[in-house]
Design an enzyme around this catalytic site. Structure first.
Site, PDB file in Angstrom:
ATOM      1  N   THR A  89       0.867  -1.173   0.000  1.00 24.48           N
ATOM      2  CA  THR A  89       0.000   0.000   0.000  1.00 24.48           C
ATOM      3  C   THR A  89       0.905   1.224   0.000  1.00 24.48           C
ATOM      4  O   THR A  89       1.867   1.310   0.770  1.00 24.48           O
ATOM      5  CB  THR A  89      -1.011  -0.011   1.166  1.00 24.48           C
ATOM      6  OG1 THR A  89      -1.828   1.172   1.064  1.00 24.48           O
ATOM      7  CG2 THR A  89      -0.365  -0.067   2.528  1.00 24.48           C
ATOM      8  N   GLU A  90       0.632   2.145  -0.916  1.00 20.89           N
ATOM      9  CA  GLU A  90       1.612   3.190  -1.224  1.00 20.89           C
ATOM     10  C   GLU A  90       1.832   4.166  -0.088  1.00 20.89           C
ATOM     11  O   GLU A  90       2.776   4.948  -0.123  1.00 20.89           O
ATOM     12  CB  GLU A  90       1.232   3.924  -2.520  1.00 20.89           C
ATOM     13  CG  GLU A  90      -0.119   4.598  -2.512  1.00 20.89           C
ATOM     14  CD  GLU A  90      -1.205   3.732  -3.138  1.00 20.89           C
ATOM     15  OE1 GLU A  90      -1.137   2.492  -2.989  1.00 20.89           O
ATOM     16  OE2 GLU A  90      -2.125   4.294  -3.763  1.00 20.89           O
ATOM     17  N   ASN A  91       0.977   4.118   0.934  1.00 23.46           N
ATOM     18  CA  ASN A  91       1.217   5.000   2.068  1.00 23.46           C
ATOM     19  C   ASN A  91       2.216   4.428   3.070  1.00 23.46           C
ATOM     20  O   ASN A  91       2.378   4.981   4.164  1.00 23.46           O
ATOM     21  CB  ASN A  91      -0.097   5.355   2.772  1.00 23.46           C
ATOM     22  CG  ASN A  91      -0.869   4.142   3.211  1.00 23.46           C
ATOM     23  OD1 ASN A  91      -1.038   3.196   2.443  1.00 23.46           O
ATOM     24  ND2 ASN A  91      -1.351   4.132   4.436  1.00 23.46           N
TER      25      ASN A  91
ATOM     26  N   SER B 108       8.417   4.229  -0.687  1.00 24.73           N
ATOM     27  CA  SER B 108       7.258   3.509  -1.195  1.00 24.73           C
ATOM     28  C   SER B 108       7.098   3.734  -2.696  1.00 24.73           C
ATOM     29  O   SER B 108       6.826   2.790  -3.455  1.00 24.73           O
ATOM     30  CB  SER B 108       6.005   3.983  -0.461  1.00 24.73           C
ATOM     31  OG  SER B 108       4.895   3.210  -0.845  1.00 24.73           O
TER      32      SER B 108
END
Lengths: 236, 219, 236, 219
Positions: free
Chosen positions: D53-55, D95
């Site tokens: 998840t890009e966060n 990320s």
């Protein structure tokens, strides 16, 4: 001997000036330095350019700062929220400017600003409307756009723990934009959940070395934005 | 080893001590090999400097006691060091982000030559047979807020190191802020070498004769 | 279910091909993956381009690989060593090519290669002989040169601990170039001091997430270059 | 909520399950909001996918049990999630280095429109009153090795989503590799939309009629 702790959030943000560029950590509510933002609302600085991935939710934290009319420009990737109409209303009325930046480009521009990289190339947004006004360059047969580093006069971030040197560790996905923003802020201001003695943080696990940090204020039990929004809290 | 008792002017330790006097409390500092390293021994009372070594450590401490050093805890000169309370380890890109991003307050470097416009040459004598090796020197002078040079005023053969224009390959153009030698403290200004202070017992003329460009006296 | 551990250093480096670009971790002896390099010497690949900050010391590890004639080009910042004449002799005889890169530019080029940044601007080396052949650009009144990202066919690095996913932590200043090289290698090969179960490494302290790692081989008591050099060891 | 029992073709869960069948063991995968998220429920036996998840989390697990979630352990959709054994947290630049650097094997995204040349529009309907919000979509399609789209074949009003050229603003040009709809699996090829598979009970003609560009039959 070195101790970057300051006594209150009010003291921490006292010198933020009208027209300043302010980076604000957090992705959604994770990592949002709500108490510092509220101190900034109380302090009164206006005409701010704010860099954050989003535009806040409800009417607390960043959304409250925007609602108070203090933000003239947002630089962000996703200015929409299920729980806030603050930004959309101001945007539609032309009262606030928006620079829309893809999320990864935003993160890298902030890191670049902090790392002394004035500009870099990326494939992100090539061939889209967000390429408008950007220089395109072909490298090894692929097209890229030129993106510029971002710096701030002040960065407001939240950490899990700090020591007096300003060494920081974070909590889970609250880390997000805080480390690059700590690098990119001329003055980096941290609200931390706990201040520990120098040497208590393992030097192997420190995420943000203290060199990037100017001031730390302890906020032992920070509010969670989602809880405030659910309770209908508005600030001030 | 060079003698620690010069005929005139400061010893290497005294030069290091003189530099240390000018470093503000709380400064983040990167020290080059040689005389700069000695600065750590002369931190004035009431001050704390935080040492950065570009191979990935902030909060570097002194050399370890004999026999307790670790091969993987070294400085940029590849010698074993220690880490103080409040130290942190990090990877090379982050280390040079500190340098390139202007986060270090000061680096103190040796010099082969310094020109009156602040050009620094300290990495190569440029001969055809020399193995070029630059390390982090160009990054440091391009990125760190202030660059101090500490060096003997002249070479071992008596040639001036402070000159009109460098003949050796540059580390960076116009990067030096201040020079500390055995004979004097000299600032780089828009007008050239500006004398700031003479070492005890050293005359202006003595320094000026050994400087390869005009030296502006203290006004 | 996922397990990146391989059985030996020989297996780990078996497919490194002639002409490959190989990044090798380490700054001096700290972080040098000596056992992987020795396996590469045994394996026989030649005409390699090697990226490392230095050129090794004595006649072990990287210096031994160079001495064996396997390296046609070095990309590094500091090809000198108190304890080795291997590189200087080959360089003076024209038997090995050198691309000299300032240390910070080298680190950033490797990170850029791993991060999908094809090129970036930096002030480092402007106005020096290392600027030759590089494009200069003025941004906000300051001069910069354009530098390109570096990638490798293989990266050989050393870690302190790993788990089966290839998550890595490092030991003190042995970290140095390993994290960016792990990112920049098409195939990243790790020698680790200890393999621990998945979940034993705190997710907050992992420095290199396993996504950047392809193979891990356990070398429980890695040799120290300085000890080998002091003992006069040569390899093979 | 859309009905889970379509008149013809696959349900949303069946579409997610169909995508999951095509993901190799050990893949690093980023899943968009909506149908893509459901893929986690249909991992075939013997396979493990690692979710990004890009966060800032690799090794994302399912939603927490009621009452034990944490406001600072969320996914890119800002919903609370968990972290599995072997997970790691990291900062945003790292990320997106995973994304931009081509380290993720696959992202599975929803779509407003897909053109026969692989152009994707999934972030904005482009109206003058719309608040533009791109998030990480452009980074994902520009960086991830493979881009799968999973979507209803037509809009709620029956218009084709697979068309000659997108009319909405692009997320990226020529980025889509494969499309999974309720009616079919379709590859983007140099010649356009190439049918790979029809959903049970769906005819070629039925799909072709609902596709806004030529559909190449299975040869």
């Amino acid at each position: 001997m070195i101790n970057k702790e300051v006594s209150s959030t009010a003291v921490a943000v006292a010198d933020i000036f009208d027209g300043a560029t302010v980076m604000v950590g957090g992705f959604g509510e994770a990592g949002s330095p709500i108490e510092l933002i509220h101190a900034l609302i109380d302090q009164g600085a206006t005409n701010l350019t704010v860099v954050n991935n989003n535009t806040g939710s409800g009417e607390v934290g960043l959304a409250a700062l925007i609602k108070a009319g203090r933000v003239s420009k947002m630089i962000c990737s996703y200015p929409r929220s299920m729980n806030s109409t603050v930004f959309p209303e101001l945007y539609r009325s032309g009262a606030i400017e928006l620079e829309l930046v893809p999320q990864g480009t935003l993160a890298e521009r902030i890191r670049a600003g902090g790392a002394g990289i004035p500009a870099f190339y990326t494939a992100t947004c090539v061939g889209t409307i967000l390429e408008e006004g950007k220089e395109r360059r072909t490298i090894d047969g692929q097209d890229y756009v030129l993106e510029y580093g971002l710096k701030a006069d002040f960065s407001l971030i939240k950490s899990f723990k700090s020591d007096p040197y300003g060494n920081l560790i974070y909590n889970k996905t609250a880390r997000n934009f805080a480390p690059p923003m700590a690098m990119a802020g001329a003055i980096t201001i941290v609200q931390t959940g706990e201040m520990v003695a120098a040497g208590e943080l393992d030097p192997e696990v420190i995420v943000t070395p203290g060199i990037f940090v100017n001031r730390v204020v302890v906020v032992p039990n920070p509010a969670h934005e989602s809880v405030l929004v659910a309770e209908g809290v508005t600030y001030p | 080893m060079k003698s620690e008792k010069p005929v005139m002017g400061l010893s290497r330790d005294e030069m290091a001590q003189r530099v240390a006097m000018d470093i503000p409390n709380g400064s983040y500092v990167n020290l080059g090999i040689g005389i700069p390293e000695r600065i750590t021994r002369f931190v004035p009372d009431g001050r704390e400097f935080i040492y950065h070594t570009e191979n990935g450590l902030l909060g570097m401490g002194p050399s370890p006691e004999e026999g307790v050093g670790e091969p993987e805890l070294i400085n940029a000169g590849k010698r074993q060091v220690t880490a103080l309370a409040g130290a942190s380890y990090f990877q090379h890109p982050d280390s040079f982000a500190m340098i390139r991003g202007g986060h270090l307050d000061l680096c103190v470097l040796g010099a082969l030559q310094v020109a009156s416009n602040g050009d620094l040459a300290n990495w190569s004598v440029g001969g055809p047979d020399a193995i070029p090796a630059v390390g982090g020197a160009m990054d440091l002078v391009a990125g760190v807020k202030s660059v101090f040079v500490v060096t003997q005023h002249c070479t071992k053969t008596g040639e001036p190191k402070l000159i009109e224009a460098c003949t050796y390959p540059l580390t960076g153009p116009g990067v030096v802020n201040r020079i500390y030698t055995d004979l004097a403290v000299i600032d780089i200004t828009a007008d050239g070498f500006q004398l700031v202070e003479l070492s005890p017992g050293v005359s202006f003329e003595y320094v000026a004769e050994r400087t390869g460009a005009p030296l502006i006296p203290i006004s």
